[in-house]
Design a protein around this motif. Sequence first.
Motif, PDB file in Angstrom:
ATOM      1  N   GLY A 256      37.693  64.589  32.087  1.00 15.19           N
ATOM      2  CA  GLY A 256      36.251  64.425  32.189  1.00 15.19           C
ATOM      3  C   GLY A 256      35.790  63.007  32.439  1.00 15.19           C
ATOM      4  N   CYS A 257      36.686  62.162  32.932  1.00 21.43           N
ATOM      5  CA  CYS A 257      36.333  60.779  33.250  1.00 21.43           C
ATOM      6  C   CYS A 257      35.595  60.739  34.592  1.00 21.43           C
ATOM      7  CB  CYS A 257      37.607  59.946  33.309  1.00 21.43           C
ATOM      8  SG  CYS A 257      37.360  58.228  33.736  1.00 21.43           S
ATOM      9  N   ASP A 258      34.540  59.942  34.674  1.00 20.37           N
ATOM     10  CA  ASP A 258      33.781  59.798  35.918  1.00 20.37           C
ATOM     11  C   ASP A 258      34.297  58.660  36.792  1.00 20.37           C
ATOM     12  OD1 ASP A 258      31.646  61.826  35.512  1.00 20.37           O
ATOM     13  OD2 ASP A 258      31.207  60.578  33.766  1.00 20.37           O
ATOM     14  N   GLU A 259      34.851  57.625  36.157  1.00 15.24           N
ATOM     15  CA  GLU A 259      35.392  56.506  36.923  1.00 15.24           C
ATOM     16  C   GLU A 259      36.558  55.901  36.160  1.00 15.24           C
ATOM     17  OE1 GLU A 259      33.891  52.642  39.493  1.00 15.24           O
ATOM     18  OE2 GLU A 259      32.675  53.277  37.778  1.00 15.24           O
ATOM     19  N   LEU A 260      37.633  55.653  36.876  1.00 13.78           N
ATOM     20  CA  LEU A 260      38.808  54.991  36.314  1.00 13.78           C
ATOM     21  C   LEU A 260      38.911  53.612  36.940  1.00 13.78           C
ATOM     22  CD1 LEU A 260      41.466  54.938  34.682  1.00 13.78           C
ATOM     23  CD2 LEU A 260      42.577  56.020  36.665  1.00 13.78           C
ATOM     24  N   ILE A 261      38.925  52.579  36.094  1.00 18.08           N
ATOM     25  CA  ILE A 261      39.071  51.204  36.549  1.00 18.08           C
ATOM     26  C   ILE A 261      40.524  50.797  36.341  1.00 18.08           C
ATOM     27  CG2 ILE A 261      38.341  48.813  36.264  1.00 18.08           C
ATOM     28  CD1 ILE A 261      36.086  50.573  37.232  1.00 18.08           C
ATOM     29  N   LEU A 262      41.226  50.511  37.428  1.00 23.17           N
ATOM     30  CA  LEU A 262      42.617  50.068  37.342  1.00 23.17           C
ATOM     31  C   LEU A 262      42.626  48.551  37.427  1.00 23.17           C
ATOM     32  CD1 LEU A 262      44.036  52.892  39.545  1.00 23.17           C
ATOM     33  CD2 LEU A 262      44.764  52.413  37.208  1.00 23.17           C
ATOM     34  N   THR A 263      43.013  47.908  36.329  1.00 22.75           N
ATOM     35  CA  THR A 263      42.935  46.460  36.189  1.00 22.75           C
ATOM     36  C   THR A 263      44.264  45.806  36.524  1.00 22.75           C
ATOM     37  OG1 THR A 263      41.234  46.657  34.493  1.00 22.75           O
ATOM     38  CG2 THR A 263      42.433  44.574  34.590  1.00 22.75           C
ATOM     39  N   GLY A 264      44.212  44.836  37.420  1.00 24.20           N
ATOM     40  CA  GLY A 264      45.416  44.164  37.865  1.00 24.20           C
ATOM     41  C   GLY A 264      45.998  43.213  36.840  1.00 24.20           C
ATOM     42  N   ASN A 265      47.299  43.001  36.925  1.00 25.94           N
ATOM     43  CA  ASN A 265      47.994  42.065  36.049  1.00 25.94           C
ATOM     44  C   ASN A 265      48.772  41.008  36.815  1.00 25.94           C
ATOM     45  OD1 ASN A 265      47.929  43.022  32.966  1.00 25.94           O
ATOM     46  ND2 ASN A 265      47.789  44.789  34.307  1.00 25.94           N
ATOM     47  N   ASP A 266      48.695  41.078  38.124  1.00 19.04           N
ATOM     48  CA  ASP A 266      49.291  40.090  39.013  1.00 19.04           C
ATOM     49  C   ASP A 266      48.146  39.533  39.859  1.00 19.04           C
ATOM     50  OD1 ASP A 266      50.433  38.725  41.149  1.00 19.04           O
ATOM     51  OD2 ASP A 266      52.035  40.177  41.451  1.00 19.04           O
ATOM     52  N   PRO A 267      47.879  38.227  39.831  1.00 15.76           N
ATOM     53  CA  PRO A 267      46.710  37.676  40.531  1.00 15.76           C
ATOM     54  C   PRO A 267      46.756  37.768  42.058  1.00 15.76           C
ATOM     55  CG  PRO A 267      47.514  36.154  38.847  1.00 15.76           C
ATOM     56  CD  PRO A 267      48.555  37.213  39.000  1.00 15.76           C
ATOM     57  N   ASP A 268      47.878  38.120  42.639  1.00 19.47           N
ATOM     58  CA  ASP A 268      48.000  38.193  44.084  1.00 19.47           C
ATOM     59  C   ASP A 268      47.066  39.278  44.638  1.00 19.47           C
ATOM     60  OD1 ASP A 268      48.738  38.386  46.743  1.00 19.47           O
ATOM     61  OD2 ASP A 268      50.893  38.531  46.346  1.00 19.47           O
ATOM     62  N   PRO A 269      46.132  38.934  45.541  1.00 20.58           N
ATOM     63  CA  PRO A 269      45.218  39.943  46.105  1.00 20.58           C
ATOM     64  C   PRO A 269      45.927  41.073  46.840  1.00 20.58           C
ATOM     65  CG  PRO A 269      44.399  37.730  46.538  1.00 20.58           C
ATOM     66  CD  PRO A 269      45.793  37.574  45.994  1.00 20.58           C
ATOM     67  N   ALA A 270      47.184  40.879  47.226  1.00 25.54           N
ATOM     68  CA  ALA A 270      47.939  41.965  47.857  1.00 25.54           C
ATOM     69  C   ALA A 270      48.066  43.167  46.935  1.00 25.54           C
ATOM     70  CB  ALA A 270      49.331  41.470  48.265  1.00 25.54           C
ATOM     71  N   GLN A 271      47.855  42.963  45.621  1.00 26.07           N
ATOM     72  CA  GLN A 271      47.896  44.068  44.673  1.00 26.07           C
ATOM     73  C   GLN A 271      46.814  45.107  44.970  1.00 26.07           C
ATOM     74  OE1 GLN A 271      49.896  44.765  41.735  1.00 26.07           O
ATOM     75  NE2 GLN A 271      51.289  43.375  42.793  1.00 26.07           N
ATOM     76  N   VAL A 272      45.692  44.678  45.527  1.00 25.98           N
ATOM     77  CA  VAL A 272      44.632  45.622  45.906  1.00 25.98           C
ATOM     78  C   VAL A 272      45.139  46.573  46.972  1.00 25.98           C
ATOM     79  CG1 VAL A 272      42.305  45.873  46.853  1.00 25.98           C
ATOM     80  CG2 VAL A 272      42.830  43.963  45.308  1.00 25.98           C
ATOM     81  N   ASP A 273      45.812  46.031  47.973  1.00 23.91           N
ATOM     82  CA  ASP A 273      46.335  46.862  49.061  1.00 23.91           C
ATOM     83  C   ASP A 273      47.448  47.779  48.566  1.00 23.91           C
ATOM     84  OD1 ASP A 273      44.659  45.641  51.083  1.00 23.91           O
ATOM     85  OD2 ASP A 273      45.907  43.873  50.830  1.00 23.91           O
ATOM     86  N   LEU A 274      48.298  47.278  47.673  1.00 25.36           N
ATOM     87  CA  LEU A 274      49.363  48.108  47.123  1.00 25.36           C
ATOM     88  C   LEU A 274      48.771  49.284  46.345  1.00 25.36           C
ATOM     89  CD1 LEU A 274      51.892  45.392  45.851  1.00 25.36           C
ATOM     90  CD2 LEU A 274      52.194  46.951  47.804  1.00 25.36           C
ATOM     91  N   LEU A 275      47.692  49.039  45.607  1.00 23.35           N
ATOM     92  CA  LEU A 275      47.063  50.116  44.855  1.00 23.35           C
ATOM     93  C   LEU A 275      46.424  51.134  45.803  1.00 23.35           C
ATOM     94  CD1 LEU A 275      46.216  51.383  42.194  1.00 23.35           C
ATOM     95  CD2 LEU A 275      44.210  49.884  42.175  1.00 23.35           C
ATOM     96  N   ALA A 276      45.751  50.645  46.823  1.00 22.83           N
ATOM     97  CA  ALA A 276      45.145  51.562  47.798  1.00 22.83           C
ATOM     98  C   ALA A 276      46.208  52.449  48.447  1.00 22.83           C
ATOM     99  CB  ALA A 276      44.393  50.756  48.853  1.00 22.83           C
ATOM    100  N   GLU A 277      47.334  51.858  48.784  1.00 26.83           N
ATOM    101  CA  GLU A 277      48.417  52.633  49.395  1.00 26.83           C
ATOM    102  C   GLU A 277      48.987  53.652  48.421  1.00 26.83           C
ATOM    103  OE1 GLU A 277      50.991  49.492  50.616  1.00 26.83           O
ATOM    104  OE2 GLU A 277      49.553  48.748  52.108  1.00 26.83           O
ATOM    105  N   ALA A 278      49.103  53.262  47.134  1.00 23.98           N
ATOM    106  CA  ALA A 278      49.608  54.190  46.126  1.00 23.98           C
ATOM    107  C   ALA A 278      48.672  55.382  45.955  1.00 23.98           C
ATOM    108  CB  ALA A 278      49.778  53.468  44.788  1.00 23.98           C
ATOM    109  N   LEU A 279      47.382  55.162  46.201  1.00 23.69           N
ATOM    110  CA  LEU A 279      46.393  56.220  46.080  1.00 23.69           C
ATOM    111  C   LEU A 279      46.188  56.981  47.388  1.00 23.69           C
ATOM    112  CD1 LEU A 279      43.791  54.202  43.990  1.00 23.69           C
ATOM    113  CD2 LEU A 279      45.089  56.177  43.167  1.00 23.69           C
ATOM    114  N   GLY A 280      46.916  56.588  48.418  1.00 21.30           N
ATOM    115  CA  GLY A 280      46.822  57.262  49.708  1.00 21.30           C
ATOM    116  C   GLY A 280      45.591  56.886  50.496  1.00 21.30           C
ATOM    117  N   ARG A 281      45.109  55.630  50.296  1.00 19.62           N
ATOM    118  CA  ARG A 281      43.893  55.198  51.016  1.00 19.62           C
ATOM    119  C   ARG A 281      44.236  54.361  52.241  1.00 19.62           C
ATOM    120  NH1 ARG A 281      39.156  54.108  46.637  1.00 19.62           N
ATOM    121  NH2 ARG A 281      39.512  55.999  45.432  1.00 19.62           N
TER     122      ARG A 281
END
Length: 281
Positions: A256-281
């Motif tokens: 029943g969650c409306d939004e999940l915030i996935l918080t990074g632990n590695d400051p490299d902005p490439a982590q955003v792209d890795l997460l998007a790819e993991a989610l199939g975006r």
Amino acid sequence: MDIGIGLPGHAPWTDGRQLVEWARRAEARGFSSVAVSDRLCWSTPEPLVTLAAAAGATRRIRLLTSVLLAPLHTNHLLFAKAVATLDHLAGPGRLQLGLAAGFRADDFTASGVDYAGRGQAFTALLERLRDTGAPGLRPATPGGTALLFGGTSRAALRRIASRGTGWLAGTATVEDLDDFLPQLHAAWAAAGRDGAPRVVVSAMYALGPHAAASVASAIGPYYAFAGEEWARAGIAAACTSAEQITELVEAFERAGCDELILTGNDPDPAQVDLLAEALGR
């Protein structure tokens, strides 16, 4: 369920421009929100200043404090003016103000703010925001900035039901939602509120070949104040693979969650792209 990105402000970042790049990439990859946490006695960047920079670098993505330590803001009018200014800089409807009383005493000691009285200080701030708002500056968002509240106490329930748009669950588990959501919905209904409160949950992640090391170096020191057991549990709960992220998303959506915030632990902005790819975006 929406998926947002949490900036790695608690991690060992050294260049604030990387945090702005996180926001840019999060919007480009279709994430719903960019969130920033709050901790005074740590390297965590100040939330409103950080979101102002993110607002200037983006156009659509929501901007969330998750959560801001409300009782530390003892000049209520100045705080209201800062929030209203950020609301204007971001544009209507983008700023989501997540607030909590806080539970780490050192932030209050360093500020000269009474830790034991933080609940009363929180209430006083909310009342001033409601009654006065920002001097000379009307909100850009009709009806004012959306307020979400953290915590599971009776006081938190009252705040959500009487003043809020929803609950910020922090780094909660599915079991935490199962325990608290019935209370939340009951309080919401008893207050005569229409619809349902928004439920926002956070989880930690890092991806790539150094994921485990990044999680350990960010979460371990950050949670050390609560003891070794808590730090180990935080490290173990973080997602370090695409499979874990997929399972987590599915579990919170069912809960029943409306939004999940996935918080990074590695400051490299490439982590955003890795997460998007993991989610199939």
